[in-house]
Write an enzyme that holds these catalytic residues in place. Sequence first.
Site, short mmCIF file in Angstrom:
data_model
loop_
_atom_site.label_atom_id
_atom_site.label_comp_id
_atom_site.label_asym_id
_atom_site.label_seq_id
_atom_site.Cartn_x
_atom_site.Cartn_y
_atom_site.Cartn_z
N VAL A 38 0.97 -1.72 0.11
CA VAL A 38 -0.35 -0.41 0.05
C VAL A 38 0.83 1.19 -0.09
O VAL A 38 2.32 1.58 0.16
CB VAL A 38 -0.93 0.00 1.32
CG1 VAL A 38 -0.26 -0.21 2.73
CG2 VAL A 38 -2.58 0.90 1.31
N CYS A 39 0.12 2.50 -1.16
CA CYS A 39 1.12 3.97 -0.62
C CYS A 39 0.21 4.92 -0.20
O CYS A 39 -0.47 4.57 -0.52
CB CYS A 39 2.04 3.93 -2.06
SG CYS A 39 0.86 3.83 -3.25
N ARG A 40 0.20 5.70 -1.86
CA ARG A 40 -0.86 6.49 -0.80
C ARG A 40 -2.62 6.00 -2.10
O ARG A 40 -3.23 6.43 -1.19
CB ARG A 40 -0.07 8.22 -1.20
CG ARG A 40 -1.50 8.93 -0.71
CD ARG A 40 -1.51 10.58 -0.86
NE ARG A 40 -2.39 11.82 -0.63
CZ ARG A 40 -2.59 12.48 -1.96
NH1 ARG A 40 -2.20 12.01 -3.06
NH2 ARG A 40 -3.11 13.18 -1.58
N GLY A 96 -2.02 4.02 -4.73
CA GLY A 96 -1.53 2.82 -4.99
C GLY A 96 -0.78 3.12 -6.51
O GLY A 96 0.08 1.63 -7.57
N MET A 136 -4.06 4.05 0.40
CA MET A 136 -4.33 4.33 1.69
C MET A 136 -5.71 4.96 1.39
O MET A 136 -6.60 5.34 2.19
CB MET A 136 -3.75 4.87 3.08
CG MET A 136 -2.71 4.67 3.33
SD MET A 136 -3.27 3.43 4.44
CE MET A 136 -4.38 3.45 5.76
#
Length: 112
Positions: free
Chosen positions: A62-64, A66, A91
């Site tokens: 996961v990142c902010r 994708g 996220m």
Amino acid sequence: MWKPQPVPWVSADEVPDDAYLLDVREDDEWTAGHAPGAHHLPMMEIPARLAEVPTDAEVVVVCRMGGRSSQVVTYLAKQGWDNVRNLDGGMEAWQSAGRPMVSEDGQPARVV
């Protein structure tokens, strides 16, 4: 001609409770808000810290939003991980889905 392979993904609603959630965002993003139980490993540190990523569990990256996590999924797959998926929407999608979040700075958990 080479064609990129689609990155396997999972929606925030479908992330299994027992998945190894690998958060590859920067320190300030992690501090502001992350999933409880997630493991923080900034994207640029992945090659040097590969041993920290389990090979025997479902890994959801996961990142902010994708983008970074999609690159990490591709990298891990090339290194031999076969059960790794990208969190679709990152996220931001996690928060929108009402999934739990915690912060490290005493403020309400948020995505930055």
